[in-house]
Design an enzyme around this catalytic site. Structure first.
Site, PDB file in Angstrom:
ATOM      1  N   LYS A   4       0.846  -1.203   0.000  1.00 39.56           N
ATOM      2  CA  LYS A   4       0.000   0.000   0.000  1.00 39.56           C
ATOM      3  C   LYS A   4       0.875   1.245   0.000  1.00 39.56           C
ATOM      4  O   LYS A   4       0.626   2.194  -0.742  1.00 39.56           O
ATOM      5  CB  LYS A   4      -0.911   0.024   1.232  1.00 39.56           C
ATOM      6  N   GLN A  61      -5.538  -1.661   9.417  1.00 38.22           N
ATOM      7  CA  GLN A  61      -5.373  -2.978   8.797  1.00 38.22           C
ATOM      8  C   GLN A  61      -6.001  -4.066   9.674  1.00 38.22           C
ATOM      9  O   GLN A  61      -5.762  -4.134  10.877  1.00 38.22           O
ATOM     10  CB  GLN A  61      -3.863  -3.235   8.604  1.00 38.22           C
ATOM     11  N   ASP A 111     -11.850   2.408   3.525  1.00 40.51           N
ATOM     12  CA  ASP A 111     -12.299   1.026   3.365  1.00 40.51           C
ATOM     13  C   ASP A 111     -13.793   0.966   3.038  1.00 40.51           C
ATOM     14  O   ASP A 111     -14.276  -0.053   2.561  1.00 40.51           O
ATOM     15  CB  ASP A 111     -12.077   0.240   4.671  1.00 40.51           C
TER      16      ASP A 111
HETATM   17  N1  GUN Z   1      -6.954  -6.840   5.569  1.00 38.70           N
HETATM   18  C1  GUN Z   1      -7.028  -7.537   4.405  1.00 38.70           C
HETATM   19  N2  GUN Z   1      -7.726  -6.823   3.498  1.00 38.70           N
HETATM   20  C2  GUN Z   1      -8.096  -5.668   4.080  1.00 38.70           C
HETATM   21  C3  GUN Z   1      -8.824  -4.521   3.643  1.00 38.70           C
HETATM   22  O1  GUN Z   1      -9.304  -4.418   2.508  1.00 38.70           O
HETATM   23  N3  GUN Z   1      -8.970  -3.524   4.561  1.00 38.70           N
HETATM   24  C4  GUN Z   1      -8.477  -3.602   5.811  1.00 38.70           C
HETATM   25  N4  GUN Z   1      -8.676  -2.582   6.634  1.00 38.70           N
HETATM   26  N5  GUN Z   1      -7.795  -4.654   6.257  1.00 38.70           N
HETATM   27  C5  GUN Z   1      -7.607  -5.679   5.390  1.00 38.70           C
END
Ligand code: GUN
Length: 290
Positions: free
Chosen positions: A54, A98, A121
């Site tokens: 990311k 996350q 998200d």
């Molecule tokens: N962990 C795995 N995929 C995601 C996601 O799309 N968002 C978040 N916040 N955590 C994740």
């Protein structure tokens, strides 16, 4: 006949290039650099990889990438204080905590504490409501990636029958909302659905998001169906392990019209959509929402 294999990696790169271009234009117009804050608690190995990617892709697209790494023993109130600080920080336009969080933390309470206008998200109940009522800013990233692929290939989905296998808040439910918004007729299937194979064979579009390795077989599909595989499952194969989706690729590819592979299908779309959401939040927060 063999299905066309959809190249999610290439499509994600195209989305990221578009976002980078729009990000530069937004900066030129407003003087504001969109900022994405990612909070990682503890040291889950898969999460470390996601968070690193990311950060790299956010910087490549011209964003200000901020990372907050907190120890596994962080308390609920410490994490909530971190979220509150990011909610108040004018440099930050998008906040992502996350998942999964360590077991002693209440993930729902943390997600609900993120300011809805910075919730990249799209998991906050306000954003869930905005999605279902047709006025979203952030849309959950993985289903958004699926919807962009469908739009690119099929355009408007009027008259099409879609089945979403899986009813999670992260993929299945928002996916159903997006298909409905694109005028598909939608079935949401799950572990209690009777005769899943027959329901699947009725569908022009199959979205598999249940986390069951190779559940959907070729003989479950209508000839020519578009099949998007959201599953990422690691299975044992002899001494080694292998990544497989929720679709049995070898049998499905012989029946489907188009199919996403695992890896290299839906997976790469997720971060591209996160960047798209971050830019949308920055635009909305600075009154240049288009
Ligand atoms: N962990 C795995 N995929 C995601 C996601 O799309 N968002 C978040 N916040 N955590 C994740």
């Amino acid at each position: 006949m063999s299905a066309e294999i959809i190249d999610g990696k290439a499509f994600a790169a195209k989305i990221r290039a578009e976002v980078a271009q729009e990000c530069a234009a937004f900066r030129a117009q407003t003087g504001v650099q969109p900022g994405l804050a990612v909070v990682l608690v503890g040291n889950d190995a898969a999460s470390e990889v996601y968070v690193r990617n990311k950060g790299i892709q956010a910087k490549e697209a011209g964003f200000n990438s901020l990372e907050y790494r907190l120890p596994a023993e962080t308390t609920q109130s410490e994490l909530l204080a971190q979220v509150a600080a990011l909610n108040a920080d004018p440099q930050v336009h998008g906040i992502l905590v996350q998942l999964p969080l360590p077991a002693h933390l209440d993930a729902d309470a943390v997600l609900n504490a993120i300011a809805p206008d910075k919730d990249v998200d799209g998991f906050h109940p306000v954003n869930v409501g905005r999605l279902w009522t047709g006025n979203p800013v952030s849309i959950p990233c993985t289903p958004l990636g699926c919807a962009l692929i469908l739009k690119d290939r099929l355009g408007d989905l009027s008259g099409k029958r879609a089945i979403v296998i899986g009813r999670s808040n992260i993929v299945g439910k928002p996916m159903a909302a997006l298909l409905l918004a694109a005028n598909a007729t939608v079935t949401i299937a799950h572990s209690r659905t009777a005769d899943l194979a027959a329901r699947c064979r009725e569908a022009d579009i199959v979205i598999a998001a249940v986390g069951k390795p190779e559940l959907v077989r070729g003989d479950w599909l209508k000839a020519g169906a578009t099949v998007l595989d959201v599953g990422i499952n690691r299975i044992a194969e002899g001494e080694k392990t292998r990544l497989v989706g929720d679709v049995h690729f070898a049998s499905a590819v012989a029946v489907a019209g188009a199919i996403t592979p695992v890896p290299g299908g839906i997976g790469p779309m997720t971060i591209a959509c996160l960047l798209r959401n971050t830019l949308a939040c920055a635009k909305a927060l600075h009154g240049t929402h288009d």
